[in-house]
Scaffold this motif. Structure first.
Motif, mmCIF file in Angstrom:
data_model
loop_
_atom_site.group_PDB
_atom_site.id
_atom_site.type_symbol
_atom_site.label_atom_id
_atom_site.label_comp_id
_atom_site.label_asym_id
_atom_site.label_seq_id
_atom_site.Cartn_x
_atom_site.Cartn_y
_atom_site.Cartn_z
ATOM 1 N N UNK A 1 6.021 15.194 1.490
ATOM 2 C CA UNK A 1 4.808 15.668 2.156
ATOM 3 C C UNK A 1 3.706 15.872 1.131
ATOM 4 N N UNK A 2 2.475 15.821 1.625
ATOM 5 C CA UNK A 2 1.268 16.069 0.825
ATOM 6 C C UNK A 2 0.445 17.149 1.525
ATOM 7 N N UNK A 3 -0.057 18.087 0.726
ATOM 8 C CA UNK A 3 -0.897 19.142 1.284
ATOM 9 C C UNK A 3 -1.744 19.730 0.164
ATOM 10 N N UNK A 4 -2.949 20.172 0.484
ATOM 11 C CA UNK A 4 -3.785 20.855 -0.494
ATOM 12 C C UNK A 4 -4.748 21.790 0.216
ATOM 13 N N UNK A 5 -5.321 22.720 -0.545
ATOM 14 C CA UNK A 5 -6.294 23.657 0.010
ATOM 15 C C UNK A 5 -7.710 23.099 -0.002
ATOM 16 N N UNK A 6 -7.886 21.912 -0.589
ATOM 17 C CA UNK A 6 -9.232 21.320 -0.657
ATOM 18 C C UNK A 6 -9.270 19.881 -0.149
ATOM 19 N N UNK A 7 -8.252 19.483 0.638
ATOM 20 C CA UNK A 7 -8.181 18.125 1.205
ATOM 21 C C UNK A 7 -8.130 17.049 0.125
ATOM 22 N N UNK A 8 -7.550 17.380 -1.028
ATOM 23 C CA UNK A 8 -7.408 16.401 -2.110
ATOM 24 C C UNK A 8 -5.990 16.449 -2.670
ATOM 25 N N UNK A 9 -5.027 16.267 -1.798
ATOM 26 C CA UNK A 9 -3.628 16.284 -2.223
ATOM 27 C C UNK A 9 -3.345 15.102 -3.134
ATOM 28 N N UNK A 10 -2.499 15.269 -4.153
ATOM 29 C CA UNK A 10 -2.155 14.160 -5.044
ATOM 30 C C UNK A 10 -1.596 12.967 -4.267
ATOM 31 N N UNK A 11 -1.855 11.795 -4.785
ATOM 32 C CA UNK A 11 -1.555 10.547 -4.084
ATOM 33 C C UNK A 11 -0.057 10.307 -3.926
ATOM 34 N N UNK A 12 0.288 9.559 -2.883
ATOM 35 C CA UNK A 12 1.657 9.111 -2.647
ATOM 36 C C UNK A 12 1.620 7.908 -1.720
ATOM 37 N N UNK A 13 2.393 6.884 -2.069
ATOM 38 C CA UNK A 13 2.425 5.637 -1.305
ATOM 39 C C UNK A 13 3.867 5.266 -0.965
ATOM 40 N N UNK A 14 4.023 4.467 0.078
ATOM 41 C CA UNK A 14 5.340 3.981 0.487
ATOM 42 C C UNK A 14 5.293 2.477 0.685
ATOM 43 N N UNK A 15 6.423 1.818 0.416
ATOM 44 C CA UNK A 15 6.533 0.379 0.634
ATOM 45 C C UNK A 15 7.973 0.045 0.988
ATOM 46 N N UNK A 16 8.144 -0.957 1.840
ATOM 47 C CA UNK A 16 9.479 -1.462 2.169
ATOM 48 C C UNK A 16 9.800 -2.620 1.238
ATOM 49 N N UNK A 17 11.007 -2.624 0.683
ATOM 50 C CA UNK A 17 11.404 -3.685 -0.230
ATOM 51 C C UNK A 17 11.907 -4.905 0.558
ATOM 52 N N UNK A 18 12.024 -6.015 -0.110
ATOM 53 C CA UNK A 18 12.495 -7.240 0.542
ATOM 54 C C UNK A 18 13.946 -7.116 1.004
ATOM 55 N N UNK A 19 14.693 -6.208 0.361
ATOM 56 C CA UNK A 19 16.101 -6.018 0.719
ATOM 57 C C UNK A 19 16.286 -4.993 1.824
ATOM 58 N N UNK A 20 15.199 -4.460 2.357
ATOM 59 C CA UNK A 20 15.295 -3.479 3.421
ATOM 60 C C UNK A 20 15.345 -2.044 2.943
ATOM 61 N N UNK A 21 15.071 -1.808 1.669
ATOM 62 C CA UNK A 21 15.002 -0.447 1.161
ATOM 63 C C UNK A 21 13.569 0.074 1.212
ATOM 64 N N UNK A 22 13.394 1.301 0.734
ATOM 65 C CA UNK A 22 12.082 1.946 0.732
ATOM 66 C C UNK A 22 11.807 2.570 -0.625
#
Length: 263
Positions: free
Chosen positions: A199-220
């Motif tokens: 999860x991402x949350x902040x008191x100033x609407x600037x939570x540190x970045x986080x990204x997701x991607x699905x791999x070719x083998x079906x992982x994350x």
């Protein structure tokens, strides 16, 4: 601010995330693009799951790029689920006990962000821990305290409710909306060995970045910054939602925070 990454899927060497990609976690430790500091040199660590009740854990205070064991371990350890972290400290000295991930029983946890007034509110928050979790604390970071508070508020049974409860505690005790020089910022990734929660949350609407991607083998893969934009399609994790990566796919649960309390 720190950089972090996590993987769930068919067992692969940890190097597939930490070392091999063009913008791997190791690369981000020296050349971060979306962090306050480009260099994350205050230690590193990874937690991985295989057989057994809890995670394996390797942490050290050296910068990730200068540890002679890192490349060998990442190439030799294969796991279907692991968390990895490179640290740029905001609170707590540079010691092995303050390096992420943290582990307790079957859970592992890592954090990118800060609670800027942690020294003022630490005692009040520690008083909310049951004895067993208070005694489990080894380091001095705000991150480990957040992890133990999550466990104390039901992380093992209901991660979404635990996150909401702990953020409410920070809203009550910390300097939300009270003219702080810096904001409370939380990007947290944790696992029980079966799934990964973030999860991402902040008191100033600037939570540190986080990204997701699905791999070719079906992982994350989760990462503070995309590891390789040429081979994977990355999507930003929205703030104020608990994202769960499991073998069944990805799910999102909106997190309800009391905005009035933070104002």
């Amino acid at each position: 601010m720190c950089r972090l990454a996590a993987y769930l899927g068919p067992a692969v060497p940890i190097a597939h995330v930490v070392v091999d990609p063009a913008h791997s976690l190791l690369e981000q430790s020296q050349h971060a693009n979306e962090a306050k500091l480009a260099v994350q040199g205050d230690g590193f660590g990874f937690a991985w799951y295989a057989e057994g009740a809890g995670p394996g854990l390797y942490r050290d205070v050296l910068p990730a790029w200068s540890d002679g064991n890192l490349l060998s371990l990442c190439k030799m350890i294969r796991s279907p689920l692991f968390l990895a972290h490179v640290r740029a400290s905001t609170t707590g000295e540079t010691t092995r006990l303050n390096c992420h991930p943290f582990a307790h029983r079957r859970w592992s946890f890592m954090h990118n962000g800060q609670v800027p007034d942690i020294d003022r509110i630490r005692r009040a928050l520690e008083a909310l821990l049951p004895d067993d979790l208070y005694l489990a604390r080894r380091g001095t970071t705000d991150s480990e305290l957040i992890f133990l508070l999550l466990l104390a508020h039901g992380l093992e049974d209901n991660p979404a409710e635990a996150v909401q409860s702990v953020v409410a505690l920070l809203q009550e005790h910390s300097c939300y909306g009270q003219g702080c020089d810096e904001a409370v910022r939380l990007t947290c990734v944790m696992s029980d060995g079966d799934a990964i929660y973030a999860f991402r949350h902040s008191s100033d609407a600037r939570a540190p970045s986080l990204y997701a991607a699905e791999t070719r083998e079906g992982g994350w893969v989760l990462a503070s910054e995309p590891l390789d934009s040429k081979t994977l399609t990355w999507a930003a994790i929205e703030p104020d939602a608990l994202v769960t990566l499991s073998h069944g796919g990805v799910s999102r649960v909106p997190l309800a925070f009391d905005v009035a309390r933070a104002a």
